[in-house]
Design an enzyme around this catalytic site. Structure first.
Site, PDB file in Angstrom:
ATOM      1  N   SER A 187      28.434  32.508  53.791  1.00  0.00           N
ATOM      2  CA  SER A 187      29.048  32.653  55.125  1.00  0.00           C
ATOM      3  C   SER A 187      28.273  31.862  56.178  1.00  0.00           C
ATOM      4  CB  SER A 187      29.108  34.132  55.511  1.00  0.00           C
ATOM      5  OG  SER A 187      27.840  34.728  55.365  1.00  0.00           O
TER       6      SER A 187
ATOM      7  N   ASN B 283      23.625  44.995  55.067  1.00  0.00           N
ATOM      8  CA  ASN B 283      24.844  45.665  55.535  1.00  0.00           C
ATOM      9  C   ASN B 283      24.686  46.199  56.960  1.00  0.00           C
ATOM     10  OD1 ASN B 283      25.701  45.069  53.011  1.00  0.00           O
ATOM     11  ND2 ASN B 283      25.733  47.180  52.240  1.00  0.00           N
TER      12      ASN B 283
ATOM     13  N   THR C 195      64.975  39.144  88.133  1.00  0.00           N
ATOM     14  CA  THR C 195      65.111  39.972  86.930  1.00  0.00           C
ATOM     15  C   THR C 195      66.133  39.233  86.059  1.00  0.00           C
ATOM     16  OG1 THR C 195      66.908  41.303  87.826  1.00  0.00           O
ATOM     17  CG2 THR C 195      64.694  42.153  88.172  1.00  0.00           C
ATOM     18  N   HIS C 196      65.964  39.303  84.769  1.00  0.00           N
ATOM     19  CA  HIS C 196      66.841  38.551  83.841  1.00  0.00           C
ATOM     20  C   HIS C 196      66.839  37.066  84.169  1.00  0.00           C
ATOM     21  CE1 HIS C 196      68.560  42.550  82.894  1.00  0.00           C
ATOM     22  NE2 HIS C 196      68.501  42.725  84.201  1.00  0.00           N
TER      23      HIS C 196
ATOM     24  N   SER D 120      53.941  11.186  78.891  1.00  0.00           N
ATOM     25  CA  SER D 120      54.650  10.946  77.640  1.00  0.00           C
ATOM     26  C   SER D 120      54.361   9.520  77.183  1.00  0.00           C
ATOM     27  CB  SER D 120      56.153  11.131  77.869  1.00  0.00           C
ATOM     28  OG  SER D 120      56.886  10.381  76.932  1.00  0.00           O
TER      29      SER D 120
ATOM     30  N   LYS E 113      57.520  11.048  82.941  1.00  0.00           N
ATOM     31  CA  LYS E 113      57.155  12.411  82.567  1.00  0.00           C
ATOM     32  C   LYS E 113      55.772  12.840  83.037  1.00  0.00           C
ATOM     33  CE  LYS E 113      59.072  15.058  80.241  1.00  0.00           C
ATOM     34  NZ  LYS E 113      59.322  15.061  78.787  1.00  0.00           N
TER      35      LYS E 113
ATOM     36  N   ASN F 110      53.804  16.321  82.042  1.00  0.00           N
ATOM     37  CA  ASN F 110      54.042  17.523  81.249  1.00  0.00           C
ATOM     38  C   ASN F 110      52.965  18.593  81.446  1.00  0.00           C
ATOM     39  OD1 ASN F 110      56.307  16.333  80.080  1.00  0.00           O
ATOM     40  ND2 ASN F 110      55.076  15.356  78.482  1.00  0.00           N
TER      41      ASN F 110
ATOM     42  N   GLU G 200      51.501  24.973  78.029  1.00  0.00           N
ATOM     43  CA  GLU G 200      52.202  25.106  76.747  1.00  0.00           C
ATOM     44  C   GLU G 200      51.231  25.436  75.612  1.00  0.00           C
ATOM     45  OE1 GLU G 200      54.585  21.577  76.154  1.00  0.00           O
ATOM     46  OE2 GLU G 200      55.519  21.826  78.113  1.00  0.00           O
TER      47      GLU G 200
ATOM     48  N   TYR H 254      30.338  49.248  52.617  1.00  0.00           N
ATOM     49  CA  TYR H 254      30.509  47.799  52.735  1.00  0.00           C
ATOM     50  C   TYR H 254      31.225  47.216  51.522  1.00  0.00           C
ATOM     51  CZ  TYR H 254      29.539  42.821  53.165  1.00  0.00           C
ATOM     52  OH  TYR H 254      29.682  41.467  53.253  1.00  0.00           O
TER      53      TYR H 254
ATOM     54  N   GLN I 183      33.178  40.294  55.146  1.00  0.00           N
ATOM     55  CA  GLN I 183      32.616  39.032  55.615  1.00  0.00           C
ATOM     56  C   GLN I 183      33.683  38.199  56.352  1.00  0.00           C
ATOM     57  OE1 GLN I 183      29.563  36.812  53.334  1.00  0.00           O
ATOM     58  NE2 GLN I 183      31.164  35.308  52.980  1.00  0.00           N
TER      59      GLN I 183
HETATM   60  N1  ARG Z   1      27.289  37.646  54.782  1.00  0.00           N
HETATM   61  C1  ARG Z   1      27.569  39.037  54.642  1.00  0.00           C
HETATM   62  C2  ARG Z   1      28.689  39.420  55.585  1.00  0.00           C
HETATM   63  O1  ARG Z   1      28.929  38.686  56.488  1.00  0.00           O
HETATM   64  C3  ARG Z   1      26.349  39.849  54.966  1.00  0.00           C
HETATM   65  C4  ARG Z   1      26.322  41.174  54.308  1.00  0.00           C
HETATM   66  C5  ARG Z   1      25.997  41.032  52.895  1.00  0.00           C
HETATM   67  N2  ARG Z   1      25.932  42.302  52.226  1.00  0.00           N
HETATM   68  C6  ARG Z   1      26.207  42.408  50.938  1.00  0.00           C
HETATM   69  N3  ARG Z   1      26.133  43.590  50.432  1.00  0.00           N
HETATM   70  N4  ARG Z   1      26.596  41.378  50.250  1.00  0.00           N
HETATM   71  O2  ARG Z   1      29.348  40.404  55.444  1.00  0.00           O
END
Ligand code: ARG
Length: 479
Positions: free
Chosen positions: A45, A132, A177-178, A299, A305, A307, A312, A339, A344
């Site tokens: 991650s 965790n 309204t509307h 444009s 144009k 825009n 948007e 957990y 993640q």
């Molecule tokens: N990278 C993990 C997350 O974002 C961290 C927690 C990892 N814990 C585990 N039991 N693998 O959730």
């Protein structure tokens, strides 16, 4: 989803003694084989959690300080850890140390780096802690900061709107309204409606932050710990209001992510509705406003144009944020306590929501600030849609006629006007009197749009006095 705009150092870093190898996993002891590269790529991650490096280090500093104070590790080791972590923080911040994009996550990277620098002492940091509860802490810390930042950006927008409203307390426009012209209001009144919506957003974010501001650290992996932790000390050090009351929930709870995504989704609903109006008002059909050149686009083929792309895009980006909310709800709905790795996925979704809202506000606020209000066009549109018909009926009520009869008589007058190509202002008094003999010359004063607006003195109404009060109260809210 998350495009990586916030990555620090998006290149691979090999620390000297792991060159060419994956950074060691924290949990290696039980395993006999090396981790497959595909597993690490999929599992890691770091690309999106590296933005939490500051919070991860600050959380670890507080944890190590408490471990020393509670006598769980030696005081001098605690001090060395704090010192080492501060140095890592400075090194990352200054660019001297790049985050290793092959690490499993930011927690692993920081702890690994600390151990490399301090040896045995570094290995004591993770006493009485699990990733965790660590990750639960880090996300809360990051999102507290982001929530404050978004609140401040909302306040800037509200303050711009108040200023624009002050300049347009006399700018008569049709209220709809509307999408049909309905009754006279002022542009200030219309802008203050958005202030009311954005003030509710501020209130919601404040409320989300209140529940976010609870320290999960000390929950361990799921079942707390046998070490005599001083959780309140850590909460104080990190500025949390309270500590979580159940360790299973401490590590499993992502309500604060969902709540933030929900609050941000509502912000985006508001910005999207506002954008829709900006887009309409810019059209030749309305021409109520003109956006500054710096906040419009052209444009590639049509030279005439101009825009309203920002509006948007804000309207379009609301879909991303709603998607993030849906993703978070779906990730969380089926996982057993405590957990699970599914969790993640929380970060990319909530970071995307946060970044999108910030980006939208960054462009939206100056776009509003610099727009030109075409007051005459608003006034002309207000003159054409019989938006004083209710006031005409109220005039008859003032002369003693029941409202239903007054409504009917006014309806007949409108039909005559449409037939003759006139407005209630230009219809001769003889025509009024032919429909109802309650009418007198003073009807023209009664249906004058300026009077119609300024007689609406009711709290929340469009009169100058009422709008001034709305502005005053709003300014009090944003401080
Ligand atoms: N990278 C993990 C997350 O974002 C961290 C927690 C990892 N814990 C585990 N039991 N693998 O959730």
């Amino acid at each position: 989803m998350y495009s990586g705009g916030y990555l620090i150092r998006p290149y691979i870093y090999h620390s000297p003694n792991t060159k060419g190898k994956l950074m060691a996993q924290l949990w290696k002891g039980r395993f006999k084989k090396e981790l497959a590269k595909e597993t690490n790529d999929f599992n890691s991650s770091i690309k999106f959690d590296c933005r939490m490096y500051e919070e991860d280090i600050k959380g670890s500093i507080a944890h190590a300080t408490m471990l020393g104070a509670a006598g769980i590790i030696e005081k001098n080791e605690s001090e060395k850890i704090v010192q080492g972590l501060s140095e890592i923080y400075n090194d990352i911040k200054s660019g001297r140390l790049a985050v290793d994009m092959e690490a499993e996550d930011i927690h692993t990277f920081i702890e690994g780096e600390l151990t490399q620098r301090l040896g045995q002492t570094g290995k004591r940091l993770h006493t009485a802690r699990s990733r965790n509860d660590q990750v639960a802490l880090d996300i809360r810390m990051v999102l507290k900061k982001e929530t404050d930042e978004i609140s401040n950006k909302l306040k800037e927008l509200i303050s711009v709107l108040c200023r624009k409203a002050e300049e347009n307390k006399d700018t008569i426009m049709p209220g709809y309204t509307h999408l049909q012209r309905a009754q006279p209001i002022t542009f200030a009144h219309h802008l203050m409606a958005y202030c009311s919506m954005l003030c509710r957003d501020l209130d919601r974010l404040n409320d989300v932050k209140r529940r976010m501001n609870i320290l999960p650290l000390g929950s361990g992996a799921l079942a707390g710990t046998t070490y005599p932790l001083d959780r309140n000390m850590v909460a104080d050090l990190l500025g949390f209001d309270d500590i979580s009351s159940n360790s299973l929930d401490g590590v499993s709870d992502r309500d604060f992510c969902i709540e933030l995504a929900a609050a941000l989704s509502i912000v985006m609903v508001h910005l999207s509705r506002f954008s829709e109006e900006i887009i309409m008002w810019c059209s030749w059909e309305f021409k109520f406003i003109e956006l500054d050149d710096a906040f419009s686009t052209g444009s590639s083929i049509m030279p005439q144009k101009k825009n309203p792309d920002i509006a948007e895009l804000v309207r379009g980006k609301s879909g991303r944020v709603f998607g993030d909310l849906t993703a978070l709800l779906t990730i969380m709905k089926g996982i057993a306590l405590a957990y699970n790795k599914d969790m993640q996925e929380d970060k990319e979704a909530i970071f995307d929501a946060v970044d999108t809202v910030k980006m939208c506000l960054n462009a939206f606020t100056p776009m509003i600030d610099t727009m030109t209000v075409l007051k005459d066009n608003m006034r002309n549109a207000a003159a054409k849609g019989f938006i004083n018909a209710t006031d005409c009926a109220d005039y008859l009520v003032g002369k003693g006629m029941p409202f239903r009869d007054a409504y009917k008589a006014t309806g007949e007058l409108v039909a005559i006007c449409i037939d003759k190509g006139l407005t209630l202002e230009t219809l001769p008094i003889s025509e009024y009197q032919a429909v109802c003999n309650f009418f007198d010359e003073d009807v023209y004063t009664a249906i004058c749009l300026e009077k119609c607006v300024n007689d609406r003195l009711v709290t929340g109404g469009p009169s100058k006095k009422s709008v001034e009060e709305q502005i005053r109260k709003t300014k009090q809210i944003i401080g």
